[in-house]
Design an enzyme around this catalytic site. Structure first.
Site, PDB file in Angstrom:
ATOM      1  CB  SER A  31      -0.940   0.016   1.215  1.00 48.96           C
ATOM      2  OG  SER A  31      -0.196   0.068   2.421  1.00 48.96           O
ATOM      3  CE1 TYR A  89      15.576  -3.088   7.242  1.00 50.93           C
ATOM      4  CE2 TYR A  89      17.676  -2.605   6.172  1.00 50.93           C
ATOM      5  CZ  TYR A  89      16.299  -2.771   6.099  1.00 50.93           C
ATOM      6  OH  TYR A  89      15.655  -2.636   4.899  1.00 50.93           O
TER       7      TYR A  89
END
Length: 259
Positions: free
Chosen positions: A19, A164
């Site tokens: 989205s 990460y």
């Protein structure tokens, strides 16, 4: 195991985190190439509905499904919903492409990283990718494609991104194992590693911080940071039939950062 092969007809893709940002750009790029799209969003239903409308404007079918890719307990129900939608909307039992894109950015030094933040990164970027793919394997057509998202930070280092970068390094190894195990089904699995991109990822740090943007551009061969249009069309092209013989490869799309 899915038996229907990915032939020359209609293609259907699932894009996680579709989205916004790179996921949205990928979904739209696929639609422009004649691919129907099921995509996930975490919480912003309004943005998801907007993306559905944009995909439909390209003449393609689209479905937005809410999913927290860090919540592996929800994956069985999600796979069941995908199976139902494939049958009801497309009259099919399988889809063709899976793009494991959903992610978050949390930066902290090794000394300062909180265990809860580490676990959240792990649940979304590694555990979520592993088990969501596992649950969807029976629905992926033989001869299909999987693209996992890594990062340039798995190749070079930047203080504050150890956790990460480590998760993305693990994704690159996982991609090779997926390619090996799914090869007998004709499923190609590759990993795309974007460089720094101007999106709202990580709070929009690259897009909104002029000093950071300028610094990254200065160490990039092509002299600028990336934009979503540098990534989405590349992923859509990678999924095309012309790339059917390429698997287990890492493709960095970074403009040549930190060479």
């Amino acid at each position: 195991m899915a038996q229907a092969k990915s032939g020359s007809g209609l293609r259907i893709a699932i894009v996680t985190g579709g989205s916004r940002g790179l996921g949205r750009n990928t979904a739209l790029s696929l639609a422009e190439r004649g691919v129907d799209v099921i995509f996930t969003y975490r919480s912003n239903r309004k943005e998801a509905e907007k993306t559905v409308s944009e995909i439909e404007a390209h003449g393609r079918k689209a479905v937005a499904l809410q999913l927290d890719t860090g919540d592996s307990a929800s994956f069985d129900a999600f796979a069941a919903e995908v199976k139902r939608i494939l049958k009801d909307k497309w009259g099919r039992e399988t889809f063709d492409y899976l793009v494991n894109n959903a992610g978050i950015g949390i930066g902290a030094s090794i000394a300062d990283m909180k265990e809860a933040d580490f676990d959240q990164l792990y649940n979304i970027h590694l555990k979520g990718v592993f088990f969501l793919t596992q649950k969807l394997l029976p629905l992926i057509a033989d001869g299909g494609r999987i693209v996992n998202l890594s990062s340039g930070l798995a190749r070079f280092t930047m203080p504050g991104y150890a956790a990460y970068g480590a998760m993305k390094g693990a994704i690159e190894v996982l991609t090779r194992y997926m390619a090996k195990e799914l090869g007998p089904r004709g499923i190609a699995v590759n990993v795309v590693a974007p460089g720094a991109i101007e999106t709202d990822f990580g709070g929009g740090l690259v897009r909104d911080n002029a000093e950071i943007n300028k610094h990254i551009a200065s160490v990039t061969a092509m002299g600028r940071v990336g934009v979503p249009d540098d990534i989405g069309p590349m992923i859509a092209t990678l999924l095309a039939d012309e790339n059917r013989w390429m698997t287990a490869q890492r493709l960095e799309v970074s403009g040549g950062v930190n060479l």
